[in-house]
Design an enzyme around this catalytic site. Structure first.
Site, PDB file in Angstrom:
ATOM      1  CG  LEU A 125      -1.654  -1.297   1.566  1.00  0.00           C
ATOM      2  CD1 LEU A 125      -2.484  -1.125   2.836  1.00  0.00           C
ATOM      3  CD2 LEU A 125      -2.528  -1.741   0.402  1.00  0.00           C
ATOM      4  CE1 TYR A 169       0.014   8.607  -6.947  1.00  0.00           C
ATOM      5  CE2 TYR A 169      -1.937   8.732  -8.346  1.00  0.00           C
ATOM      6  CZ  TYR A 169      -1.303   8.242  -7.221  1.00  0.00           C
ATOM      7  OH  TYR A 169      -1.968   7.396  -6.370  1.00  0.00           O
ATOM      8  CE  LYS A 194      -0.052   4.676  -6.711  1.00  0.00           C
ATOM      9  NZ  LYS A 194       0.077   3.713  -5.595  1.00  0.00           N
ATOM     10  CG  ASN A 212     -11.826  10.023  -6.519  1.00  0.00           C
ATOM     11  OD1 ASN A 212     -10.864  10.764  -6.402  1.00  0.00           O
ATOM     12  ND2 ASN A 212     -12.542   9.941  -7.641  1.00  0.00           N
ATOM     13  CG  HIS A 245     -46.143  12.530  36.006  1.00  0.00           C
ATOM     14  ND1 HIS A 245     -44.816  12.314  36.262  1.00  0.00           N
ATOM     15  CD2 HIS A 245     -46.245  13.780  35.470  1.00  0.00           C
ATOM     16  CE1 HIS A 245     -44.122  13.380  35.895  1.00  0.00           C
ATOM     17  NE2 HIS A 245     -44.967  14.285  35.407  1.00  0.00           N
ATOM     18  N   PRO A 246     -48.033   8.578  37.167  1.00  0.00           N
ATOM     19  CG  PRO A 246     -47.297   7.578  39.154  1.00  0.00           C
ATOM     20  CD  PRO A 246     -46.990   8.717  38.227  1.00  0.00           C
ATOM     21  CB  VAL A 304     -50.720  10.768  33.236  1.00  0.00           C
ATOM     22  CG1 VAL A 304     -50.701  11.376  31.834  1.00  0.00           C
ATOM     23  CG2 VAL A 304     -50.532  11.847  34.289  1.00  0.00           C
TER      24      VAL A 304
END
Length: 383
Positions: free
Chosen positions: A61, A115, A119, A144, A294-295, A297
């Site tokens: 790599l 480049y 390669k 890419n 809540h209780p 509700v």
């Protein structure tokens, strides 16, 4: 796949501290019976041959992308690969092993620039090695490549976009319509690991290995996706991030978040009944919320024409009531956090939920569509 010694694969990674090399190291770390040897910029090129002893597979790599002097392309890409090929040729002549060689070239190898030429020269050195000695060689001409740990402001526009957008910094887009061919680093890893496991055979010398999953998008499309990921923290609306390019871009974008942004606040709506919080909204699969009560509700007391919901009581005890809006038929059921059970609302049935326990109740809620104040499809009708 080369023959492994004692069922242990000895892997050499050149360019181990680069973007792809770091990702490969992480993937290999999760595989048992793999011994990894690293070759980095800190190692002298003339020691490369020493790293080949007992190696079963080489992931080559290493390379030069942005040198101060263009001549470094030739030495860092073609020159180092030619040194690797010569060392392997000497090893073959001496009766040594024949490790597989995986090389990350570039689609720019077809272009007439320093480049690309470097390669192309590296590719030819490995193909010549394969023809002369039968080494299994996998040359990937990658487009890419993007993903976590790619360096921003270096050779990946997506890395730069992710880094800057995550920090609310400006980005430069010269041509939004420019076409990109993209490959996600984890898709590259899938192919690398398939080679390691023997599930991929080397192509004939002169032919290229491929990553079968690639994506096509314009620069503008990529930028808009990345910007939408940032804005989703305010709108709570997330794109379909579970598949395809959007999935890969989202994972990449999140990997560039500063640690201080690993969390974010969302609005909570609290009244005498309890609290209601919308967590996440999707473009095509509804939204996720939770609420407390809540209780004693009761919440709900409405019906829908088309909208459906799924309720999961996480904590507390609940009584669900239902009434058919045409026949008047009634139905009631009890559930609690002690028994994971999804309760669905059904179009045409009014429904409510009452906390029948002695402590606060916590309920997760999924609705199949984002709430639209202009068309709420929520008609009040107490049970």
């Amino acid at each position: 796949m080369p023959k492994l010694r004692n069922d242990v694969a000895r892997v050499l990674i050149t360019g181990a501290n680069g973007f792809i090399g770091k990702n490969l190291q992480l993937h290999l770390a999760a595989i048992p019976d793999v011994e990894v040897c690293l070759f980095t910029r800190d190692d002298m090129p003339e020691t490369l041959g020493d790293h080949l002893v007992g190696v079963d597979i080489i992931f080559h790599l290493a390379g030069v992308n942005r040198p101060e002097n263009p001549d470094e392309f030739a030495t860092g890409n073609r020159g180092l690969t030619e040194s690797l090929a010569k060392a392997l040729a000497d090893q073959a002549t001496a009766g040594g092993t024949f490790p597989a060689v995986v090389y990350t070239s570039s689609t720019q190898a077809t272009l007439d620039n320093p480049y690309g030429a470097s390669k192309l020269g590296a590719e030819e050195a490995l193909f010549d090695l394969s023809r002369a000695y039968g080494y299994p060689v996998f040359v990937f001409r990658l487009p890419n490549v993007f993903g976590k740990w790619s360096r921003p402001n270096y050779n990946s526009a997506i890395a730069t976009f992710c880094h800057n957008i995550a920090r609310d910094l400006p980005i430069t887009v010269n041509n939004p319509a420019a076409q990109l061919t993209l490959v996600y680093v984890d898709d590259v890893m899938t192919e690398f690991l398939a080679i390691l496991s023997g599930r991929r055979s080397a192509p004939a010398a002169g032919f290229f290995a491929e990553v079968p999953v690639t994506y096509q998008a314009t620069v503008g499309e990529v930028v808009e996706s990345l910007k939408s990921f940032r804005s989703s923290r305010k709108t709570l609306v997330i794109d379909p991030v579970g598949t395809g390019l959007t999935r890969a871009l989202y994972a990449t974008y999140v990997s560039y978040l500063p640690v201080d942004d690993f969390s974010y606040d969302i609005p909570a709506h609290t009244d005498s009944r309890g609290t209601f919080v919308e967590m996440l909204k999707t473009t095509d699969s509804g939204q996720f919320s939770y609420f407390t009560a809540h209780p004693g509700v009761t919440r709900g007391g409405h019906y829908h024409h088309t909208k459906t919901e799924k309720f999961l009581v996480v904590k507390g005890e609940a009584r669900f009531g239902f009434r058919h809006m045409q026949t008047g038929e009634r139905h009631e059921l009890l559930t609690s956090g002690a028994r994971p059970q999804v309760v669905e609302s059904v179009p045409g049935w009014a429904h409510d939920i009452t906390n029948v326990g002695s402590k606060e109740m916590l309920v997760l809620l999924w609705a199949n569509e984002i709430f639209d104040r202009e068309r709420p499809d929520t008609i009040t009708n107490p049970i």
